[in-house]
Design a protein around this motif. Sequence first.
Motif, PDB file in Angstrom:
ATOM      1  N   ILE A 238      44.281  25.337 -33.638  1.00  0.00           N
ATOM      2  CA  ILE A 238      45.617  25.344 -34.246  1.00  0.00           C
ATOM      3  C   ILE A 238      46.172  23.927 -34.274  1.00  0.00           C
ATOM      4  O   ILE A 238      46.705  23.464 -35.291  1.00  0.00           O
ATOM      5  CB  ILE A 238      46.555  26.289 -33.471  1.00  0.00           C
ATOM      6  N   VAL A 239      46.033  23.228 -33.154  1.00  0.00           N
ATOM      7  CA  VAL A 239      46.506  21.849 -33.065  1.00  0.00           C
ATOM      8  C   VAL A 239      45.783  20.974 -34.083  1.00  0.00           C
ATOM      9  O   VAL A 239      46.402  20.176 -34.792  1.00  0.00           O
ATOM     10  CB  VAL A 239      46.318  21.306 -31.643  1.00  0.00           C
ATOM     11  N   ASP A 240      44.465  21.116 -34.171  1.00  0.00           N
ATOM     12  CA  ASP A 240      43.681  20.312 -35.113  1.00  0.00           C
ATOM     13  C   ASP A 240      44.159  20.521 -36.542  1.00  0.00           C
ATOM     14  O   ASP A 240      44.298  19.558 -37.312  1.00  0.00           O
ATOM     15  CB  ASP A 240      42.194  20.675 -35.018  1.00  0.00           C
ATOM     16  N   TRP A 241      44.418  21.775 -36.893  1.00  0.00           N
ATOM     17  CA  TRP A 241      44.846  22.052 -38.266  1.00  0.00           C
ATOM     18  C   TRP A 241      46.238  21.474 -38.531  1.00  0.00           C
ATOM     19  O   TRP A 241      46.467  20.840 -39.559  1.00  0.00           O
ATOM     20  CB  TRP A 241      44.842  23.560 -38.532  1.00  0.00           C
ATOM     21  N   ILE A 242      47.163  21.665 -37.618  1.00  0.00           N
ATOM     22  CA  ILE A 242      48.512  21.113 -37.793  1.00  0.00           C
ATOM     23  C   ILE A 242      48.442  19.602 -37.946  1.00  0.00           C
ATOM     24  O   ILE A 242      49.134  19.008 -38.795  1.00  0.00           O
ATOM     25  CB  ILE A 242      49.415  21.502 -36.608  1.00  0.00           C
ATOM     26  N   ARG A 284      48.850  15.307 -27.771  1.00  0.00           N
ATOM     27  CA  ARG A 284      49.196  13.884 -27.860  1.00  0.00           C
ATOM     28  C   ARG A 284      48.032  13.046 -28.379  1.00  0.00           C
ATOM     29  O   ARG A 284      48.241  12.015 -29.019  1.00  0.00           O
ATOM     30  CB  ARG A 284      49.659  13.377 -26.497  1.00  0.00           C
ATOM     31  N   GLU A 285      46.815  13.483 -28.108  1.00  0.00           N
ATOM     32  CA  GLU A 285      45.652  12.789 -28.682  1.00  0.00           C
ATOM     33  C   GLU A 285      45.602  12.919 -30.198  1.00  0.00           C
ATOM     34  O   GLU A 285      45.186  12.005 -30.898  1.00  0.00           O
ATOM     35  CB  GLU A 285      44.360  13.360 -28.087  1.00  0.00           C
ATOM     36  N   ARG A 286      46.045  14.078 -30.703  1.00  0.00           N
ATOM     37  CA  ARG A 286      45.910  14.382 -32.123  1.00  0.00           C
ATOM     38  C   ARG A 286      47.146  13.991 -32.947  1.00  0.00           C
ATOM     39  O   ARG A 286      47.063  13.860 -34.161  1.00  0.00           O
ATOM     40  CB  ARG A 286      45.659  15.889 -32.303  1.00  0.00           C
ATOM     41  N   MET A 287      48.312  13.824 -32.288  1.00  0.00           N
ATOM     42  CA  MET A 287      49.554  13.515 -32.999  1.00  0.00           C
ATOM     43  C   MET A 287      50.358  12.481 -32.222  1.00  0.00           C
ATOM     44  O   MET A 287      50.307  12.423 -30.995  1.00  0.00           O
ATOM     45  CB  MET A 287      50.420  14.769 -33.173  1.00  0.00           C
ATOM     46  N   ASP A 288      51.131  11.689 -32.962  1.00  0.00           N
ATOM     47  CA  ASP A 288      51.986  10.684 -32.359  1.00  0.00           C
ATOM     48  C   ASP A 288      53.427  11.175 -32.279  1.00  0.00           C
ATOM     49  O   ASP A 288      53.871  11.968 -33.118  1.00  0.00           O
ATOM     50  CB  ASP A 288      51.958   9.391 -33.179  1.00  0.00           C
ATOM     51  N   TYR A 289      54.146  10.688 -31.283  1.00  0.00           N
ATOM     52  CA  TYR A 289      55.596  10.916 -31.157  1.00  0.00           C
ATOM     53  C   TYR A 289      55.958  12.408 -31.212  1.00  0.00           C
ATOM     54  O   TYR A 289      56.878  12.818 -31.904  1.00  0.00           O
ATOM     55  CB  TYR A 289      56.357  10.143 -32.238  1.00  0.00           C
ATOM     56  N   VAL A 290      55.226  13.199 -30.463  1.00  0.00           N
ATOM     57  CA  VAL A 290      55.461  14.647 -30.451  1.00  0.00           C
ATOM     58  C   VAL A 290      56.646  14.983 -29.543  1.00  0.00           C
ATOM     59  O   VAL A 290      56.750  14.473 -28.422  1.00  0.00           O
ATOM     60  CB  VAL A 290      54.212  15.410 -29.970  1.00  0.00           C
ATOM     61  N   PHE A 291      57.519  15.862 -30.045  1.00  0.00           N
ATOM     62  CA  PHE A 291      58.616  16.384 -29.230  1.00  0.00           C
ATOM     63  C   PHE A 291      58.123  17.636 -28.519  1.00  0.00           C
ATOM     64  O   PHE A 291      57.719  18.604 -29.156  1.00  0.00           O
ATOM     65  CB  PHE A 291      59.815  16.732 -30.119  1.00  0.00           C
ATOM     66  N   PHE A 292      58.165  17.618 -27.185  1.00  0.00           N
ATOM     67  CA  PHE A 292      57.841  18.797 -26.384  1.00  0.00           C
ATOM     68  C   PHE A 292      59.114  19.299 -25.712  1.00  0.00           C
ATOM     69  O   PHE A 292      59.737  18.592 -24.909  1.00  0.00           O
ATOM     70  CB  PHE A 292      56.809  18.482 -25.301  1.00  0.00           C
ATOM     71  N   GLY A 293      59.524  20.506 -26.033  1.00  0.00           N
ATOM     72  CA  GLY A 293      60.576  21.190 -25.303  1.00  0.00           C
ATOM     73  C   GLY A 293      59.931  22.167 -24.348  1.00  0.00           C
ATOM     74  O   GLY A 293      59.077  22.971 -24.745  1.00  0.00           O
ATOM     75  N   ILE A 294      60.296  22.094 -23.072  1.00  0.00           N
ATOM     76  CA  ILE A 294      59.630  22.860 -22.017  1.00  0.00           C
ATOM     77  C   ILE A 294      60.641  23.772 -21.323  1.00  0.00           C
ATOM     78  O   ILE A 294      61.716  23.323 -20.922  1.00  0.00           O
ATOM     79  CB  ILE A 294      58.996  21.913 -20.972  1.00  0.00           C
ATOM     80  N   ASP A 295      60.308  25.066 -21.171  1.00  0.00           N
ATOM     81  CA  ASP A 295      61.148  25.999 -20.411  1.00  0.00           C
ATOM     82  C   ASP A 295      60.718  25.994 -18.946  1.00  0.00           C
ATOM     83  O   ASP A 295      59.512  26.071 -18.642  1.00  0.00           O
ATOM     84  CB  ASP A 295      61.003  27.427 -20.933  1.00  0.00           C
ATOM     85  N   VAL A 296      61.701  25.937 -18.050  1.00  0.00           N
ATOM     86  CA  VAL A 296      61.410  25.986 -16.615  1.00  0.00           C
ATOM     87  C   VAL A 296      62.420  26.909 -15.929  1.00  0.00           C
ATOM     88  O   VAL A 296      63.623  26.825 -16.186  1.00  0.00           O
ATOM     89  CB  VAL A 296      61.477  24.583 -15.972  1.00  0.00           C
ATOM     90  N   ILE A 297      61.923  27.800 -15.081  1.00  0.00           N
ATOM     91  CA  ILE A 297      62.760  28.664 -14.247  1.00  0.00           C
ATOM     92  C   ILE A 297      62.747  28.107 -12.826  1.00  0.00           C
ATOM     93  O   ILE A 297      61.671  27.844 -12.270  1.00  0.00           O
ATOM     94  CB  ILE A 297      62.227  30.107 -14.234  1.00  0.00           C
ATOM     95  N   VAL A 298      63.922  27.917 -12.246  1.00  0.00           N
ATOM     96  CA  VAL A 298      63.988  27.456 -10.853  1.00  0.00           C
ATOM     97  C   VAL A 298      64.526  28.573  -9.969  1.00  0.00           C
ATOM     98  O   VAL A 298      65.263  29.453 -10.417  1.00  0.00           O
ATOM     99  CB  VAL A 298      64.871  26.199 -10.709  1.00  0.00           C
ATOM    100  N   GLY A 299      64.131  28.536  -8.709  1.00  0.00           N
ATOM    101  CA  GLY A 299      64.630  29.530  -7.753  1.00  0.00           C
ATOM    102  C   GLY A 299      63.955  30.873  -7.854  1.00  0.00           C
ATOM    103  O   GLY A 299      64.521  31.892  -7.443  1.00  0.00           O
ATOM    104  N   PHE A 300      62.721  30.919  -8.378  1.00  0.00           N
ATOM    105  CA  PHE A 300      61.983  32.177  -8.403  1.00  0.00           C
ATOM    106  C   PHE A 300      61.727  32.621  -6.964  1.00  0.00           C
ATOM    107  O   PHE A 300      61.545  31.785  -6.070  1.00  0.00           O
ATOM    108  CB  PHE A 300      60.660  31.984  -9.155  1.00  0.00           C
ATOM    109  N   PRO A 301      61.708  33.932  -6.697  1.00  0.00           N
ATOM    110  CA  PRO A 301      61.500  34.402  -5.322  1.00  0.00           C
ATOM    111  C   PRO A 301      60.278  33.757  -4.675  1.00  0.00           C
ATOM    112  O   PRO A 301      59.194  33.723  -5.260  1.00  0.00           O
ATOM    113  CB  PRO A 301      61.299  35.906  -5.497  1.00  0.00           C
ATOM    114  N   GLY A 302      60.492  33.223  -3.488  1.00  0.00           N
ATOM    115  CA  GLY A 302      59.402  32.582  -2.750  1.00  0.00           C
ATOM    116  C   GLY A 302      59.218  31.116  -3.078  1.00  0.00           C
ATOM    117  O   GLY A 302      58.383  30.446  -2.442  1.00  0.00           O
ATOM    118  N   GLU A 303      59.975  30.567  -4.048  1.00  0.00           N
ATOM    119  CA  GLU A 303      59.838  29.145  -4.385  1.00  0.00           C
ATOM    120  C   GLU A 303      60.473  28.306  -3.277  1.00  0.00           C
ATOM    121  O   GLU A 303      61.687  28.289  -3.102  1.00  0.00           O
ATOM    122  CB  GLU A 303      60.502  28.833  -5.721  1.00  0.00           C
TER     123      GLU A 303
END
Length: 416
Positions: A238-242, A284-303
Amino acid sequence: MRVAVHTLGCKLNYAESSTVAREFARRGYEVVPHTSEADIYVVNTCSVTEHSDKKDRNLISRLHRRSPEAVIAVIGCYAQLQGEKIAAMEGVDIVLGAEAKGRVVDEVERLLASGRRHVTDITDIDTVHNIYPAFSTGERTRSFLKIQDGCDYKCSYCTVPYARGASRSLPMDMLLAQAREIAASGIREIVLTGVNTGDYGRKSGGNFLELLKGLDAVEGIDRYRISSIEPNLLRPEIVDWIASGTKFLPHFHIPLQSGCDKTLRRMGRRYDTELFRSRIAYIRERMDYVFFGIDVIVGFPGETQEDFEATCRFLEEIEPAFIHVFPYSRRSGTPAAVMPDQVPDREKTARVEVLERMSERFHASFCEKNRGREEEVLFESKAKNGVMYGYTRNYIKVERPYDKALIGQIVKIVLN
């Protein structure tokens, strides 16, 4: 009669709400902004957190106080999960779960014709097999196109599979026809939405990459974004095609949820940090200046604090452009709700603050790395204090003095 549609939650809800509004308009109703008084209110709810549930209830109560005689119809995730509770609220006339939400216009008309007969239609989520086609209109720049609904992953903290059901996909020919309809309206950009977009077509014999290629060929659409995709489903082909020179943009929204492998296992996620790291590196190898938005959950039980610090180190390593930070919300009926070692709210709040500061630093660094580059910006119709806004291909927000002629236009600009 005037109809106002209120949307809470995700872009998938927004696409569905827009489709509901178009159907009301097609049948002769006057669709008014959600801030206006109306004779009929449709509330499309979210239930991803406890705070979301509270917002749903508060909005319903506020609408009833403002317009006591108005019809109130409630659809969406909270309607499916807590239908009976919503039906008992003062002022609510119609509650439709996952299987029935596509009938909201019909049910409103039946209710009006019957003299306000109360309607509640909540079915067992395991029996939900249909899928409500939807895409948004009303903006001149961007449309959200629903390609898929539901999820089979059942992560230990998530209510979405219980609210939307199993993963299922819309036919490719229908989606291509909808994309052509969107293009005919003058919209230039489409964002693909779903609960688990990368799972598209798995059960129906379709293929996500084939869908992307089909959409890429639709004339009149210049840009596509994938709203969110699981890292294990963002495969190299998918990345290669994009990256080969398509209309799909260098902008990826990928849920990480935790940078600690122990926590990922407790969450029931289907990858580890090594796979996530390798996906980011490959893109990042295949594209330059990529915007990555990342979801993160904090405080999961046992963290533990050490687990949280492992997440911080991992984020420093991959350095996304933005972090969407969520404190863990205990959801009744999910496995995580009964796990031991629930993290205190004050600790969750402190961890959220740490990652929000980190996100601000990452985003500033990403914008600085793009300074001096020429980029294409699609300008939106929204304006404030004489300024209009648009987004680059890699999702940097750009502002300039308002110029009506630029609305819906793609303009080359040097970022400064």
